[in-house]
Design a protein around this motif. Structure first.
Motif, PDB file in Angstrom:
ATOM      1  N   UNK A   1       8.726   5.698   3.209  1.00 24.52           N
ATOM      2  CA  UNK A   1       7.421   5.026   3.223  1.00 24.52           C
ATOM      3  C   UNK A   1       6.704   5.027   1.888  1.00 24.52           C
ATOM      4  N   UNK A   2       7.266   5.714   0.886  1.00 27.59           N
ATOM      5  CA  UNK A   2       6.644   5.775  -0.459  1.00 27.59           C
ATOM      6  C   UNK A   2       7.609   5.149  -1.466  1.00 27.59           C
ATOM      7  N   UNK A   3       7.059   4.802  -2.608  1.00 26.47           N
ATOM      8  CA  UNK A   3       7.876   4.157  -3.648  1.00 26.47           C
ATOM      9  C   UNK A   3       7.479   4.667  -5.027  1.00 26.47           C
TER      10      UNK A   3
ATOM     11  N   UNK B   1      10.583  -1.176  -9.901  1.00 26.96           N
ATOM     12  CA  UNK B   1      10.101  -0.761  -8.579  1.00 26.96           C
ATOM     13  C   UNK B   1      11.298  -0.201  -7.814  1.00 26.96           C
ATOM     14  N   UNK B   2      11.236   1.099  -7.545  1.00 30.36           N
ATOM     15  CA  UNK B   2      12.406   1.783  -6.975  1.00 30.36           C
ATOM     16  C   UNK B   2      12.387   1.821  -5.446  1.00 30.36           C
ATOM     17  N   UNK B   3      11.878   0.761  -4.832  1.00 24.14           N
ATOM     18  CA  UNK B   3      11.800   0.802  -3.366  1.00 24.14           C
ATOM     19  C   UNK B   3      13.169   0.668  -2.691  1.00 24.14           C
ATOM     20  N   UNK B   4      14.204   0.415  -3.506  1.00 22.52           N
ATOM     21  CA  UNK B   4      15.566   0.323  -2.961  1.00 22.52           C
ATOM     22  C   UNK B   4      16.236   1.693  -2.907  1.00 22.52           C
ATOM     23  N   UNK B   5      15.592   2.720  -3.509  1.00 21.71           N
ATOM     24  CA  UNK B   5      16.273   3.999  -3.712  1.00 21.71           C
ATOM     25  C   UNK B   5      15.589   5.128  -2.936  1.00 21.71           C
TER      26      UNK B   5
END
Ligand SMILES: Cc1cc2nc3c(=O)[nH]c(=O)nc-3n(C[C@H](O)[C@H](O)[C@H](O)COP(=O)(O)OP(=O)(O)OC[C@H]3O[C@@H](n4cnc5c(N)ncnc54)[C@H](O)[C@@H]3O)c2cc1C
Length: 153
Positions: free
Chosen positions: A16-18, A5-9
């Motif tokens: 607002x998107x991942x 899950x690349x929500x850190x990048x």
């Protein structure tokens, strides 16, 4: 199923998107044959995307309703983008027989020729190939009787 899950990048998706990345081992020959029929190839990619979203939905209820974009890359995609044999994304697949194997960085009969990178470091990957380049420089320094020195930033 390995899920990243690349929500850190922030470079991977607009604010607002991942991006969620899922990877599987796959057979090059299977995809190569399938690609002869473009519609079948596209349908199989769609089928896989559907199955993956369904599996993710079980773990993260509500996820499927929020999916805005799906993209399926096959070994043929990796072959096209990287030029690697059979689309292998990290060189040789690790097996119990090769995982500690050292591959020579020179070839018999060719002077001043050295190899580095994922095809001479089973397992590949960025850290291994960076180290591979460093190690080849060390071999050359030894041959040239030069002190091998490194710096760290
Ligand atoms: C989709 C994907 C995801 C990945 N994810 C990860 C990850 O999360 N972590 C990780 O550690 N690794 C990851 N990897 C693996 C990693 O990117 C590779 O193992 C690594 O980049 C290989 O480095 P290399 O220097 O051996 O080869 P490459 O990076 O392929 O470099 C070879 C270079 O040689 C050039 N070249 C080829 N032929 C010629 C020629 N005839 N003349 C001149 N130049 C030529 C090519 O253009 C290329 O620039 C991933 C790979 C892919 C494809």
């Amino acid at each position: 199923m390995t899920v990243e899950i690349h929500n850190f990048d922030p470079a991977m998706a607009p604010a607002g998107k991942t991006v969620v990345r899922v990877m599987f081992d796959s057979d090059y020959e299977y995809w190569r044959r399938l690609r002869e029929d473009e519609a079948a190839y596209a349908a199989e990619k769609d089928r896989i995307a559907d199955a993956v979203v369904l599996a993710l939905e079980k773990r993260f209820p509500g996820l499927s309703a929020q999916v805005e974009m799906r993209d399926v890359a096959t070994p043929l995609t990796f072959r096209r983008y990287t030029g690697n044999w059979q689309g292998s994304f990290e060189g040789w697949q690790i097996t119990p027989a090769n995982w500690k194997k050292q591959i020579k960085k020179t070839l018999p009969g060719i002077e001043d020729f050295y190899m580095c990178g994922q095809w001479v470091e089973p397992g590949g990957g960025i850290p291994a190939v960076a180290m591979s380049g460093r190690n080849v420089i060390q071999i050359i320094c030894k041959k040239d009787k030069k002190k091998f020195a490194t710096t760290r930033r």
